[in-house]
Design a protein around this motif. Structure first.
Motif, PDB file in Angstrom:
ATOM      1  N   ALA A  12      42.470 -40.641  -0.487  1.00 39.17           N
ATOM      2  CA  ALA A  12      41.304 -40.262   0.316  1.00 39.17           C
ATOM      3  C   ALA A  12      41.678 -38.973   1.153  1.00 39.17           C
ATOM      4  O   ALA A  12      40.511 -38.082   1.411  1.00 39.17           O
ATOM      5  CB  ALA A  12      41.015 -41.119   1.133  1.00 39.17           C
ATOM      6  N   SER A  60      37.072 -38.570 -10.774  1.00 37.26           N
ATOM      7  CA  SER A  60      38.191 -38.975  -9.791  1.00 37.26           C
ATOM      8  C   SER A  60      37.670 -39.997  -8.843  1.00 37.26           C
ATOM      9  O   SER A  60      38.492 -40.930  -8.604  1.00 37.26           O
ATOM     10  CB  SER A  60      38.501 -37.552  -8.880  1.00 37.26           C
ATOM     11  N   LEU A  61      36.223 -39.675  -8.586  1.00 40.52           N
ATOM     12  CA  LEU A  61      36.001 -41.189  -7.727  1.00 40.52           C
ATOM     13  C   LEU A  61      35.933 -42.423  -8.094  1.00 40.52           C
ATOM     14  O   LEU A  61      36.297 -43.351  -7.338  1.00 40.52           O
ATOM     15  CB  LEU A  61      34.139 -40.715  -7.415  1.00 40.52           C
ATOM     16  N   PHE A  63      33.486 -33.974  -1.999  1.00 40.08           N
ATOM     17  CA  PHE A  63      34.580 -34.952  -1.820  1.00 40.08           C
ATOM     18  C   PHE A  63      35.169 -35.201  -3.282  1.00 40.08           C
ATOM     19  O   PHE A  63      34.696 -35.428  -4.284  1.00 40.08           O
ATOM     20  CB  PHE A  63      33.807 -36.401  -1.515  1.00 40.08           C
ATOM     21  N   LEU A  64      36.451 -34.906  -3.023  1.00 45.17           N
ATOM     22  CA  LEU A  64      37.628 -34.802  -4.250  1.00 45.17           C
ATOM     23  C   LEU A  64      37.117 -33.808  -5.251  1.00 45.17           C
ATOM     24  O   LEU A  64      37.252 -33.788  -6.619  1.00 45.17           O
ATOM     25  CB  LEU A  64      37.453 -36.145  -5.057  1.00 45.17           C
ATOM     26  N   ASP A 112      40.645 -36.026 -12.470  1.00 44.64           N
ATOM     27  CA  ASP A 112      39.671 -34.990 -11.885  1.00 44.64           C
ATOM     28  C   ASP A 112      38.333 -35.062 -12.107  1.00 44.64           C
ATOM     29  O   ASP A 112      37.457 -35.305 -11.322  1.00 44.64           O
ATOM     30  CB  ASP A 112      40.156 -33.561 -12.441  1.00 44.64           C
ATOM     31  N   MET A 140      39.423 -43.471  -7.755  1.00 43.54           N
ATOM     32  CA  MET A 140      39.642 -43.868  -6.123  1.00 43.54           C
ATOM     33  C   MET A 140      39.130 -45.315  -5.921  1.00 43.54           C
ATOM     34  O   MET A 140      39.802 -45.839  -5.288  1.00 43.54           O
ATOM     35  CB  MET A 140      39.148 -42.565  -5.328  1.00 43.54           C
ATOM     36  N   TYR A 179      38.497 -30.918  -6.411  1.00 41.68           N
ATOM     37  CA  TYR A 179      39.830 -30.160  -6.062  1.00 41.68           C
ATOM     38  C   TYR A 179      39.782 -28.811  -6.067  1.00 41.68           C
ATOM     39  O   TYR A 179      40.640 -28.060  -5.279  1.00 41.68           O
ATOM     40  CB  TYR A 179      40.877 -30.628  -6.863  1.00 41.68           C
TER      41      TYR A 179
END
Lengths: 175, 150
Positions: free
Chosen positions: B82, A150-151, B95-96, A147, A154, B98
């Motif tokens: 993604a 998170s990037l 982006f991301l 969380d 990814m 949540y």
């Protein structure tokens, strides 16, 4: 007299790592490397980093051994013959010096579990206090990885994906 | 090309061990929010179970069919990860992030929890497919011929 499992594990790690380098047969070297990874996983678990221990046991001791063995089976003996030239003078001088330097620098590291170390006073308290209210996830490691960071995770996934694609492109000729 | 293993001991053990490994992988994957584990480890364990199946029963066995079909899912994991990020942007946030997943009836923290679960599944799928894919790449038949000819 200080005796603990830690010392025993570190000794076993040293022996297996040295064995993986010194042994003549590549197959034995691969198996020794696998056992080295297993002992390393035990050390991680002993230090409380169970996630890392999981990964080390499955990837280091399991997957990497399988990949090494598959590669050994698929290559001709002439490709895997060991050529081990004697170490050069530079190696003999530079690497012990590097080791001494690292040992000297290790003196300044904070102690294990030190509450005043820079890593545990900067942002960790915020995560520890707020992650459950923020994400309803009891495991702080997971909430930080997936969380708050998170990037990063990814892009790590992209790296793994790219490695799989690269292996397929390099090794599979047809389809 | 990996042929089935001859030994009956290995085959019988494989029949017992592989389901346990797969269930354990799923457990580690979904228990990652409550204890040690998570997407990466769960995916690796799932992949290791499939690789074990290929090593024991060979490439062509029906038991390895699942591992072979998994290869078609190359990139699905990245798409899930993604895609969750994209859904967050559709929901009106970064982006991301949540918290912006557009699901009615959930408070912010639960949305973030759901986002963590979804992205972990994405990571697990990606890692498992990659592990199986590398083993299949390394054990393909063409490589052997190449190394003999070259």
């Amino acid at each position: 007299m200080i005796f603990s499992y830690e010392i025993l594990l570190l000794l076993l790690m040293l022996v297996t790592a040295a064995g993986a380098i010194m042994v003549k047969d590549l197959m034995s070297a691969v198996l020794l490397l696998g056992s080295y990874s297993f002992f390393l996983a035990l050390v991680w678990a002993w230090l409380g980093a169970v996630d890392v221990a999981f990964v080390e046991a499955v990837v280091g001791a399991g997957l990497a051994t399988v990949l090494f063995l598959l590669t050994l089976f698929r290559t001709a003996p002439k490709d895997t013959r060991l050529r081990r030239p004697p170490p050069s003078l530079t190696t003999l001088i530079v690497f012990p010096l590097l080791g001494v330097l690292l040992l000297y620098a290790a003196n300044d590291l904070p102690g294990f579990g030190d509450p005043n170390s820079p890593a545990s006073v900067h942002i960790s308290p915020t995560y520890l206090q707020q992650s459950y209210q923020d994400t309803h996830t009891p495991n702080v490691v997971t909430s930080v990885l997936m969380d708050y960071r998170s990037l990063d995770t990814m892009v790590e996934t992209v790296v793994i994906f790219a490695s799989g694609i690269a292996c397929a492109l390099l090794l599979r000729r047809h389809g | 090309m990996i042929r089935p293993h001859d030994s009956i001991i290995v085959q019988t053990l494989g029949r017992f061990v592989i389901p346990v490994v797969q269930i354990f992988g799923l457990y580690v994957l979904f228990f990652g929010q409550y204890g040690p584990g998570g997407g990466f480890v769960g995916g690796v364990i799932l992949g290791a179970g499939m690789i074990l199946s290929v090593l024991i029963f060979g490439h062509d066995a029906s038991r390895s069919q699942y591992a072979r079909n998994v290869l078609h899912g190359d990139g699905v994991g990245m798409l899930i990860y993604a895609g969750v990020g994209g859904l967050c942007m559709i929901g009106g946030g970064e982006f991301l992030n949540y918290a912006n997943l557009d699901i009615p009836g959930l408070e912010t923290a639960s949305r973030r929890s759901l986002g963590i679960v979804l992205t972990q599944i994405g990571v697990a799928v990606d890692v498992a497919v990659t592990a199986v894919s590398i083993v299949f790449s390394l054990s393909a038949e063409e490589i052997m011929e190449d190394s003999i000819n070259g």
